[in-house]
Design a protein around this motif. Structure first.
Motif, PDB file in Angstrom:
ATOM      1  N   PHE A  87     -47.652  40.684 -54.885  1.00 35.58           N
ATOM      2  CA  PHE A  87     -47.849  41.969 -55.538  1.00 35.58           C
ATOM      3  C   PHE A  87     -48.803  42.862 -54.743  1.00 35.58           C
ATOM      4  O   PHE A  87     -48.567  44.058 -54.592  1.00 35.58           O
ATOM      5  CB  PHE A  87     -48.390  41.749 -56.955  1.00 35.58           C
ATOM      6  N   ASP A  88     -49.912  42.278 -54.216  1.00 33.51           N
ATOM      7  CA  ASP A  88     -50.931  43.065 -53.517  1.00 33.51           C
ATOM      8  C   ASP A  88     -51.802  42.106 -52.706  1.00 33.51           C
ATOM      9  O   ASP A  88     -51.638  40.894 -52.757  1.00 33.51           O
ATOM     10  CB  ASP A  88     -51.775  43.836 -54.533  1.00 33.51           C
ATOM     11  N   TYR A  89     -52.729  42.683 -51.945  1.00 32.33           N
ATOM     12  CA  TYR A  89     -53.674  41.834 -51.213  1.00 32.33           C
ATOM     13  C   TYR A  89     -55.060  42.457 -51.275  1.00 32.33           C
ATOM     14  O   TYR A  89     -55.228  43.663 -51.437  1.00 32.33           O
ATOM     15  CB  TYR A  89     -53.228  41.647 -49.766  1.00 32.33           C
ATOM     16  N   LEU A  90     -56.081  41.600 -51.157  1.00 35.67           N
ATOM     17  CA  LEU A  90     -57.480  42.018 -51.116  1.00 35.67           C
ATOM     18  C   LEU A  90     -58.108  41.438 -49.861  1.00 35.67           C
ATOM     19  O   LEU A  90     -57.842  40.296 -49.478  1.00 35.67           O
ATOM     20  CB  LEU A  90     -58.232  41.512 -52.349  1.00 35.67           C
ATOM     21  N   VAL A  91     -58.977  42.250 -49.213  1.00 33.25           N
ATOM     22  CA  VAL A  91     -59.648  41.805 -47.986  1.00 33.25           C
ATOM     23  C   VAL A  91     -60.998  41.211 -48.352  1.00 33.25           C
ATOM     24  O   VAL A  91     -61.752  41.778 -49.147  1.00 33.25           O
ATOM     25  CB  VAL A  91     -59.832  42.988 -47.017  1.00 33.25           C
TER      26      VAL A  91
END
Length: 540
Positions: free
Chosen positions: A99-103
């Motif tokens: 769905f999404d990514y976080l750094v």
């Protein structure tokens, strides 16, 4: 409440992220896993909605975890946790459906924004799912309406051979069979909320199909013309006579169950068997509806076979003029006990040799009310007269059975009688008193209804009407009775000859006086006088 899973092989980072999520969504359940394999075990065990997962992990990394979750039927939103140096892995994860990514390192505000984003997406998907399901149900209902209409046309009027073939193939029906009609006795229940009605109909359809299918291939549907009518076409290999008792028992159970579940009473009619049902279904259906209608005369029976009542049906014609006059006379004389007696006799006589068609009987009763109502027409306004008749017709038409019809008919006649009683006011009594007094003073004169009415300033029709309604006899009869009474007084208390008495009491013709006197008492005036000692008792 959502279930959220955090997957990371570094324990400190995993726990910090889990804590941040719990603070952002205190109502959510947050679980933890140290690698992809452990995460899969949790996913299989618990209903997980959102997964935050690192990419680089031992045993089973983040990309492999996504691939295995894609094979699952449960839709899980995946958010990838990635460092800058593994950004190409994050892109690969997006391609796999993340769905999404976080750094990393992840900040609290980023967690809150991501959760809001993913929850918004879940809500939108759920809304779309509901809309799609509603569209699907509408399509199913459309299909159901098509067959409901087709089946209704088949059993009520007949359809083309090609449509018969379609029905045969769709429902796997046999050639031999019968039609069953189950009628809701109280259709007001169909005005309940739609979901309640749909549930009720669904349960009824299921209950009827379960029972009829134990006899043979069948199809049940609610009529496209009458939503309170459940029709079943039941086919079978063996003759219906071998299944008749079993089917009747099953239908009685169905009626009892329907009443227990929904408080609905049913009347079930069973048509005659047809060897070529596809061509003759409308005949069996008409018989089933006819049989159901005869619960009007058989209120204790909820399942009625046409074969049981067909020999008892007696079409009727309206020829009750004698009864009309009896009812009118009882009302005019305000004799409630006579009204009850005549109603009992009339209703019992109708059923003496069989049953008329309920609609014919209902029309006959309504016509009787309309004819009998003429006794009150001159005592109420035109509008009240119309309202009384409309109300009576409505109540009689709504009668569920013969017993309630009889009760309402009798109540209507009693109402007519009550109207007459109330109409006999002091004004009418005064008119009668005035008229009687005038007759007492002038009975020996040449009197007629018109002469007396003109002298007292009343119309002859009015005077005649109140005489009949108030005294129960015509003006002419009352005057004759008075003259005879005066004649008897002279026979008893004078020595006048009969030819002298006749004109003194208003009889111009001595012979007519003799004839009236003898017809009344069985003796001539002379014989009466000779036997005066036998006539001491009151003669009036």
């Amino acid at each position: 409440m959502q279930n959220i899973l955090v997957v990371d092989d570094e324990a400190i980072q995993r726990r910090v992220l889990a804590k941040m999520i719990r603070e952002a969504r205190p109502n959510c359940q947050v679980l933890e896993a140290k690698n992809g394999q452990e995460a899969l075990e949790i996913i299989h065990r618990d209903d997980i909605d959102i997964v935050f997962t690192d990419i680089k992990m031992p045993i089973l990394d983040g990309l492999e975890l996504i691939e295995k979750m894609n094979a699952s039927s449960h839709d899980i939103k995946v958010i990838i946790l990635s460092g800058y140096r593994y950004f190409e892995y994050a892109q690969k994860a997006i391609q796999l459906g993340a769905f999404d990514y976080l750094v990393k390192p992840v900040k609290e505000e980023s967690i809150a924004q991501t959760l809001e984003k993913v929850e918004s997406s879940i809500r939108k998907e759920q809304t779309n799912l509901l809309e799609n399901e509603e569209i699907k149900q509408q399509l199913n209902r459309t299909l159901s309406v098509y067959y409901e209409r087709l089946l209704t046309d088949w059993v009520t009027g007949g359809i083309a051979e090609s449509k018969c073939t379609e029905i045969r193939q769709q429902f796997s029906l046999e050639n031999r069979g019968i039609v069953i009609a189950a009628k809701l006795n109280d259709e007001s229940l169909l005005m309940e909320p739609l979901y309640s009605v749909d549930r009720m109909k669904s349960v009824m359809l299921s209950g009827m199909e379960d029972r009829s299918s134990s006899i043979g291939p069948s199809v049940s549907f609610f009529s496209g013309e009458d939503k309170g009518l459940l029709i079943t076409v039941l086919t079978m290999d063996r003759p219906y006579a071998e299944e008749s008792e079993t089917l009747t028992k099953l239908l009685k159970e169905f009626a009892a169950q329907t009443f227990e579940q929904f408080g609905i009473t049913l009347t079930i009619g069973i048509g005659e068997e047809r060897s070529h049902l596809f061509q003759e279904a409308r005949h069996s259906c008409k018989e089933a509806l006819t049989a159901a209608s005869f619960r009007y005369f058989l209120p204790a029976q909820d399942v009625i076979r046409f074969s049981d009542i067909s020999g008892l049906i007696r079409p009727m014609h309206y020829d009750y003029l004698k009864e009309e006059e009896l009812f009118k006379e009882s009302i005019r004389k305000t004799k409630s006990e006579q009204i009850v007696k005549h109603v009992d006799e009339w209703f019992e006589r109708i059923l003496k040799n069989g049953f008329p068609y309920p609609d014919q009987w209902n029309k006959a009763v309504i016509r009787m009310v309309s004819s009998t109502a003429s006794v009150i027409k001159d005592f109420v306004t035109d509008q009240d007269y119309t309202d009384i008749l409309v109300k009576a017709e409505t109540q009689l038409s709504a009668s569920s059975d013969y017993v309630s019809c009889k009760s309402r008919f009798q109540e209507t006649l009693m109402l007519f009688m009550d109207i007459l009683l109330k109409s006999r006011s002091k004004k009418h009594e005064s008119v009668i008193e005035t008229c009687v007094h005038y007759l007492e003073m002038h009975y020996m004169e040449d009197l007629s209804l018109d002469r007396v009415a003109n002298h007292l300033f009343f119309s002859p029709n009015y005077l005649s009407l109140i005489f009949k309604n108030h005294l129960g006899m015509t003006f002419s009869k009352y005057l004759t009775d008075m003259r005879i009474k005066k004649g008897i007084e002279l026979l008893q208390n004078s020595t006048l000859k009969v030819y002298e008495i006749a004109p003194r009491v208003g009889f111009k013709d001595e012979k007519y006086f003799y004839r009236v006197f003898k017809s009344r008492f069985g003796v001539t005036p002379d014989e009466y006088r000779r036997n005066i000692h036998l006539n001491k008792k009151e003669v009036y």
